[in-house]
Write an enzyme that holds these catalytic residues in place. Sequence first.
Site, PDB file in Angstrom:
ATOM      1  N   ASP A   8       0.860  -1.184   0.000  1.00  0.00           N
ATOM      2  CA  ASP A   8       0.000   0.000   0.000  1.00  0.00           C
ATOM      3  C   ASP A   8       0.895   1.233   0.000  1.00  0.00           C
ATOM      4  OD1 ASP A   8      -2.066  -1.764   0.147  1.00  0.00           O
ATOM      5  OD2 ASP A   8      -2.825  -1.104   2.092  1.00  0.00           O
ATOM      6  N   ASP A 129     -15.824  -3.455  -1.268  1.00  0.00           N
ATOM      7  CA  ASP A 129     -15.326  -3.158   0.076  1.00  0.00           C
ATOM      8  C   ASP A 129     -16.513  -2.950   1.003  1.00  0.00           C
ATOM      9  OD1 ASP A 129     -12.718  -3.061  -1.133  1.00  0.00           O
ATOM     10  OD2 ASP A 129     -13.232  -1.054  -1.836  1.00  0.00           O
TER      11      ASP A 129
END
Length: 249
Positions: A8, A129
């Site tokens: 990330d 998500d």
Amino acid sequence: MIVFPAIDLMNGVCVRLRRGRADDETVFSSDPVATARHWQEQGGRWLHVVDLDGAFSGQPVNAPLIRSICDALDIPVQLGGGIRDAATAKAYLEAGVERLIIGTIALEEPDAYAALCAEFPGRIGVSLDAEGGKLKTKGWVADSGLTVDEVLPRLLEAGTAFIIYTDIDRDGMQTGVNLPALEHLAKASTVPVIAAGGVATLEDVKALYPLSRTTNLQGAVSGRAIYEGTLDLRTAMDWIRQQEKAEAC
């Protein structure tokens, strides 16, 4: 089954967030390219990259760094974060990214998403998500009000090549995966599903493995766990290979 090591990117470094919160970050490496090479050397078959700056801003931020990561690796890269138009998608694919993960526009602009899938067949996936059963967008800060069951038929019809399913409540928390929700999706989907959020130990990988044999589960993304050492990537991939070899005999 594949364990996807995750990188990330935020402000040019490798971080992990808890439940997607930008104010709850841990920096794990200041050299993302070296980190990418490390996960390849540890047996990674794919690399999962998220441009967090891009996800929060809605536009690509770490493109030069992502190109450098792709150039440094022999394994394919899948990328998400800030990809909200065809020009950005094309630029990333030309930079060496193998496949792209789309979140916000897949839910908010279905026609634009379908056009992306048509323009780049087999290379566009969707990120679903979920928090409390509802899907989030815009870097997990906006509530779409939609559920997986409500959007799945449309996404599959649009030409989605794969699905990343994240349980936000478990992301970065190392509390194990949401097996019931994941199994439900992997059975309903006609394309590969990848689990994200909560994969913390080899036992979590072992719990997911049977689903990879009976449903469309392709694997799981692991981030914080492989950085903090509660899951060893090489050990996990070796265990999976042993299971697959035994089944082939």
